[in-house]
Design an enzyme around this catalytic site. Structure first.
Site, PDB file in Angstrom:
ATOM      1  N   HIS A 105       0.832  -1.202   0.000  1.00 26.45           N
ATOM      2  CA  HIS A 105       0.000   0.000   0.000  1.00 26.45           C
ATOM      3  C   HIS A 105       0.865   1.251   0.000  1.00 26.45           C
ATOM      4  O   HIS A 105       1.549   1.546   0.979  1.00 26.45           O
ATOM      5  CB  HIS A 105      -0.895  -0.037   1.244  1.00 26.45           C
ATOM      6  CG  HIS A 105      -1.904   1.049   1.317  1.00 26.45           C
ATOM      7  ND1 HIS A 105      -2.061   1.841   2.432  1.00 26.45           N
ATOM      8  CD2 HIS A 105      -2.830   1.486   0.419  1.00 26.45           C
ATOM      9  CE1 HIS A 105      -3.041   2.702   2.234  1.00 26.45           C
ATOM     10  NE2 HIS A 105      -3.514   2.506   1.020  1.00 26.45           N
ATOM     11  N   GLU A 162       0.573  -0.918  -4.710  1.00 26.99           N
ATOM     12  CA  GLU A 162      -0.642  -0.099  -4.842  1.00 26.99           C
ATOM     13  C   GLU A 162      -0.245   1.359  -4.719  1.00 26.99           C
ATOM     14  O   GLU A 162       0.525   1.721  -3.829  1.00 26.99           O
ATOM     15  CB  GLU A 162      -1.643  -0.484  -3.750  1.00 26.99           C
ATOM     16  CG  GLU A 162      -2.998   0.191  -3.862  1.00 26.99           C
ATOM     17  CD  GLU A 162      -3.057   1.593  -3.270  1.00 26.99           C
ATOM     18  OE1 GLU A 162      -4.005   2.332  -3.591  1.00 26.99           O
ATOM     19  OE2 GLU A 162      -2.147   1.965  -2.477  1.00 26.99           O
ATOM     20  N   ASP A 218      -1.422   5.750  -6.085  1.00 25.38           N
ATOM     21  CA  ASP A 218      -2.483   6.699  -6.408  1.00 25.38           C
ATOM     22  C   ASP A 218      -1.972   7.696  -7.432  1.00 25.38           C
ATOM     23  O   ASP A 218      -0.788   8.038  -7.432  1.00 25.38           O
ATOM     24  CB  ASP A 218      -2.913   7.442  -5.150  1.00 25.38           C
ATOM     25  CG  ASP A 218      -3.161   6.512  -3.978  1.00 25.38           C
ATOM     26  OD1 ASP A 218      -4.246   5.922  -3.923  1.00 25.38           O
ATOM     27  OD2 ASP A 218      -2.260   6.348  -3.129  1.00 25.38           O
ATOM     28  N   HIS A 256      -1.071  10.440  -3.072  1.00 25.21           N
ATOM     29  CA  HIS A 256      -2.412  10.097  -2.588  1.00 25.21           C
ATOM     30  C   HIS A 256      -3.313  11.306  -2.408  1.00 25.21           C
ATOM     31  O   HIS A 256      -4.439  11.338  -2.913  1.00 25.21           O
ATOM     32  CB  HIS A 256      -2.315   9.335  -1.266  1.00 25.21           C
ATOM     33  CG  HIS A 256      -3.655   8.990  -0.694  1.00 25.21           C
ATOM     34  ND1 HIS A 256      -4.350   9.830   0.162  1.00 25.21           N
ATOM     35  CD2 HIS A 256      -4.455   7.911  -0.874  1.00 25.21           C
ATOM     36  CE1 HIS A 256      -5.504   9.275   0.480  1.00 25.21           C
ATOM     37  NE2 HIS A 256      -5.594   8.112  -0.133  1.00 25.21           N
TER      38      HIS A 256
END
Length: 252
Positions: free
Chosen positions: A17, A47, A49, A62
């Site tokens: 993450h 993962e 963004d 993010h």
């Protein structure tokens, strides 16, 4: 047919993450150093963004603004790439999407399109690497725009909030035909265990998703025992801030 994003990788999946930031490590989430740390720990999936800078570069970040990470209250979309690189230099280095795909050719990226302005850019950038990219977004519209921009390549995909809400309702009501229709064209459901008072993850959801050939990835799980419990339930992937811990826990 299983998407290449999910083929040839360890199961259960461990999705790092926003990369990997361990305690006392002075780097920022989603930074180039965080992605490198996840890679070094053995994570096959990262993962992240996606936002876009004022001069049109898709970056892995993010928040809508820089305030939490760098102290600058401006939005990412209002800052040019060069200035953002300067702000992130002491925090692990800025990671652009293009740079990340090139620098980590063996890594599979799970990309959440956070800004509408980033959707087309994400799609175009991942087109050549669609076999190792999953595109998602809380917004189904942003997700679909990114997927369309990647055509004719097809990245893997996970649904946005609207589709997921309808799916959870159909599963809860036991309406299998509706649920199976909503699962069509998806490769994974990336979900929390709960959303407020709603239990999102259920045995029926897992069963029906698997019958449709769709994996279940649960976020964000950092407790080793909970990781084990979820995998025992049939969950296929764990999205975690501690990919190092998850890899040790789930591959022993």
């Amino acid at each position: 047919m299983t998407h290449p994003y999910l083929l040839g990788a360890a199961h259960p999946r461990v999705l790092a993450h926003r990369g990997l930031v361990v305690p006392d490590q002075h780097i920022a989430e989603n930074s180039f150093a965080a992605i490198a740390a996840a890679h070094a720990a053995g994570a096959e999936y990262v993962e992240s963004d996606c936002h876009v800078t004022s001069d049109g570069h898709v970056v892995l970040f993010h928040d809508e603004t820089l305030e939490r990470v760098t102290g600058d209250p401006r939005a990412v979309r209002d800052v040019p790439l060069r200035e953002l690189e300067q702000q992130m230099a002491a925090r692990g280095g800025l990671a652009t999407l293009a740079q990340s795909l090139e620098s980590f050719p063996g890594t599979r990226f799970n990309l959440d399109v956070k800004a509408a302005a980033a959707a087309v850019g994400v799609g175009r950038l991942v087109a050549e690497d669609a076999h190792r990219v999953l595109v998602t977004s809380f917004s189904d519209d942003r997700r679909r725009i990114a997927l369309a921009a990647a055509a004719p390549a097809r990245p893997a995909t996970s649904p946005g909030s609207r589709t997921l809400t309808r799916l959870v309702a159909a599963v809860g009501a036991g309406i299998r035909p509706v649920a199976m229709r909503l699962l069509d064209g998806l490769d994974a459901l990336q979900i929390p265990e709960r959303q407020g008072i709603i239990q999102v993850l259920t045995p029926r959801l897992i069963r029906w998703a698997h019958e449709a050939g769709v994996e279940i990835h649960v976020w964000t799980i950092n407790d080793p025992q909970r990781m084990r419990d979820l995998v025992a339930m049939g969950v296929d992937g764990i999205v975690t801030d501690r990919a190092d811990v998850a890899l040790e826990t789930l591959t022993r």
